[in-house]
Motif scaffolding. Structure first.
Motif, PDB file in Angstrom:
ATOM      1  N   ALA A 130       3.359  -5.285  -1.884  1.00 48.76           N
ATOM      2  CA  ALA A 130       2.664  -4.080  -2.755  1.00 48.76           C
ATOM      3  C   ALA A 130       3.735  -3.716  -3.850  1.00 48.76           C
ATOM      4  CB  ALA A 130       2.790  -2.908  -1.789  1.00 48.76           C
ATOM      5  N   ASP A 131       4.934  -4.091  -3.781  1.00 44.43           N
ATOM      6  CA  ASP A 131       5.795  -3.579  -4.952  1.00 44.43           C
ATOM      7  C   ASP A 131       5.634  -4.375  -6.157  1.00 44.43           C
ATOM      8  OD1 ASP A 131       7.246  -1.814  -3.375  1.00 44.43           O
ATOM      9  OD2 ASP A 131       8.825  -3.149  -2.857  1.00 44.43           O
ATOM     10  N   LEU A 132       4.755  -5.636  -5.926  1.00 44.16           N
ATOM     11  CA  LEU A 132       4.770  -6.445  -7.113  1.00 44.16           C
ATOM     12  C   LEU A 132       3.454  -5.913  -8.145  1.00 44.16           C
ATOM     13  CD1 LEU A 132       4.950  -9.835  -5.117  1.00 44.16           C
ATOM     14  CD2 LEU A 132       6.523  -8.660  -6.385  1.00 44.16           C
ATOM     15  N   PHE A 133       2.726  -4.995  -7.656  1.00 45.86           N
ATOM     16  CA  PHE A 133       1.580  -4.459  -8.396  1.00 45.86           C
ATOM     17  C   PHE A 133       1.331  -3.251  -8.296  1.00 45.86           C
ATOM     18  CE2 PHE A 133      -0.465  -5.442  -4.255  1.00 45.86           C
ATOM     19  CZ  PHE A 133      -0.951  -4.153  -4.040  1.00 45.86           C
ATOM     20  N   THR A 134       2.207  -2.432  -7.618  1.00 43.96           N
ATOM     21  CA  THR A 134       1.876  -0.939  -7.983  1.00 43.96           C
ATOM     22  C   THR A 134       3.076  -0.355  -8.804  1.00 43.96           C
ATOM     23  OG1 THR A 134       3.557  -0.740  -5.771  1.00 43.96           O
ATOM     24  CG2 THR A 134       1.053  -0.923  -5.474  1.00 43.96           C
ATOM     25  N   PRO A 135       2.786   0.753  -9.386  1.00 47.49           N
ATOM     26  CA  PRO A 135       4.120   1.168 -10.343  1.00 47.49           C
ATOM     27  C   PRO A 135       5.097   1.922  -9.299  1.00 47.49           C
ATOM     28  CG  PRO A 135       2.188   2.915  -9.837  1.00 47.49           C
ATOM     29  CD  PRO A 135       1.671   1.652  -9.241  1.00 47.49           C
ATOM     30  N   ARG A 137      -0.823  -0.773 -18.602  1.00 45.09           N
ATOM     31  CA  ARG A 137       0.354   0.169 -18.768  1.00 45.09           C
ATOM     32  C   ARG A 137       0.846   0.955 -17.902  1.00 45.09           C
ATOM     33  NH1 ARG A 137      -1.748  -0.871 -24.143  1.00 45.09           N
ATOM     34  NH2 ARG A 137      -3.209   1.241 -23.993  1.00 45.09           N
ATOM     35  N   ALA A 138      -0.148   1.886 -17.359  1.00 48.33           N
ATOM     36  CA  ALA A 138       0.138   2.710 -16.247  1.00 48.33           C
ATOM     37  C   ALA A 138       0.586   1.861 -14.991  1.00 48.33           C
ATOM     38  CB  ALA A 138      -1.069   3.564 -15.784  1.00 48.33           C
ATOM     39  N   GLU A 181      -9.011   9.333 -13.761  1.00 49.05           N
ATOM     40  CA  GLU A 181      -9.152   8.398 -14.955  1.00 49.05           C
ATOM     41  C   GLU A 181      -9.192   6.971 -14.793  1.00 49.05           C
ATOM     42  OE1 GLU A 181      -5.714   9.298 -17.587  1.00 49.05           O
ATOM     43  OE2 GLU A 181      -6.122  11.438 -17.807  1.00 49.05           O
ATOM     44  N   LEU A 182      -8.497   6.159 -14.053  1.00 51.34           N
ATOM     45  CA  LEU A 182      -8.635   4.911 -13.891  1.00 51.34           C
ATOM     46  C   LEU A 182      -9.984   4.482 -12.860  1.00 51.34           C
ATOM     47  CD1 LEU A 182      -4.857   3.783 -12.957  1.00 51.34           C
ATOM     48  CD2 LEU A 182      -5.959   3.562 -14.944  1.00 51.34           C
ATOM     49  N   ASN A 183     -10.274   5.382 -12.140  1.00 50.76           N
ATOM     50  CA  ASN A 183     -11.301   5.220 -11.166  1.00 50.76           C
ATOM     51  C   ASN A 183     -12.692   5.129 -12.032  1.00 50.76           C
ATOM     52  OD1 ASN A 183     -12.092   4.525  -8.523  1.00 50.76           O
ATOM     53  ND2 ASN A 183     -12.944   6.619  -8.475  1.00 50.76           N
TER      54      ASN A 183
END
Length: 329
Positions: A206-211, A293-294, A222-224
């Protein structure tokens, strides 16, 4: 309409009967996926995963058929030649696993399914076969990681990065069961990682793609919205992939809504994978770069992400080596 497992199973059986009547080319139809479990719904939506085996090469490989807003058929079409060597099926992570591990037979000509499944399932869970299913996934992930060095910031690069993550996660999952599919990938990985005594491999993935900092509610909204807009646009494209068929829109959206508060990594996984695929299919960007970016998946953060992925793959390889030693392979 009230959706229950019983009504879904009846639909699966009715569909199999209709397809079998319509074609003499069909040898077998069987049901796989979440409907073979007691909890097929996620966010009130699901699909019915059918595999149709043909005596000849099928005209199409996959089709999606809308049944209701919440339910669709997801049908894979295979030629029987893929099943002719049971020894190879035992080491096939995808076709072999979903054949050997309790699918539901819906149609069978001359006991074709009964014989083929029994042959594939024999010794399927022997450690030698388990590692032969899991090892190629880890090797492909490592090769994918090497190919990402110096890659430009494009949707193709992010898709390749997410593919490596998927392969790495399933290299772990396959040590204790079948590979995990898209909607339940991050939801079920913790159980699989714990089963091999490596629970940290779930959080590490999970750490590989979560901020580094959780998204606040406003940013999620906004993202949704941007993601849903892109999915809608992609579904309208003439050559849209089956995965982005309009009948699957709520299948993804309901899952993300159900998961994002308590399982944000599982929700983000679905969002990222489908959003990137939609952009690659030709849908307008609609905020995809802003999302990268987010989520710290842009060029400014990518070198750090690759370093983290390298370390994670080391952990996967160590887990597989440990499995080999423990089982005397």
């Amino acid at each position: 309409m009230r959706i229950t497992r019983e009504t879904l199973l009846k639909t699966a059986r009715d569909t199999a009967a209709q397809r079998a009547r319509a074609s003499r080319d069909i040898l077998c139809i069987y049901l796989t996926g979440s409907l073979t479990t007691e909890q097929p719904l996620l966010g009130g939506a699901t699909d019915i995963d059918l595999i149709i085996v043909h005596s000849n090469q099928p005209a199409i490989e996959r089709e999606v058929v809308r049944l209701t807003d919440e339910v669709s058929l997801d049908i894979a079409h295979y030629s029987q030649h893929l099943y002719q060597r049971p020894r190879l099926l035992r080491t096939d992570a995808w076709i072999g696993s979903f054949l050997a591990e309790d699918p539901l037979q819906l149609y069978d000509v001359a006991h074709w399914f009964e014989f083929t499944q029994a042959s594939a399932a024999a010794q399927f869970n022997e450690p030698e076969n388990v590692i032969q299913r899991a090892r190629p996934l880890a090797e492909s992930a490592r090769q994918g990681w090497l190919a990402l060095e110096g890659a430009a910031e494009t949707p193709q690069t992010l898709r390749a990065y997410l593919k490596v993550i998927e392969q790495a996660g399933n290299a772990v999952a396959c040590l204790s069961g079948s590979p995990l599919t898209e909607r339940r990938f991050m939801l079920n990985l913790p159980e699989r990682a714990s089963a091999i005594g490596r629970p940290g491999l779930a959080d590490g993935l999970a750490d590989l793609f979560t901020p580094s900092e959780p998204l606040d509610a406003g940013r999620w909204t906004e993202l949704n919205a941007a993601w849903q807009s892109t999915l809608t646009a992609a579904a309208a494209l003439p050559e849209a992939p089956a995965r982005l068929h309009t009948a699957r829109r709520l299948y993804y959206e309901r899952a993300v809504d159900a998961l994002r508060e308590d399982q944000p990594a599982a929700a983000l996984w679905i969002l990222l994978r489908t959003w990137t695929l939609a952009v690659l299919a030709g849908a307008p960007d609609a905020g995809w770069k802003d999302a990268c970016r987010a989520l710290e998946l842009d060029e400014a953060h990518f070198e750090r992400r690759l370093a983290g992925l390298d370390g994670y793959l080391d952990g996967v390889e160590e887990a597989q080596d440990e499995y080999i030693r423990a089982n005397g392979i």
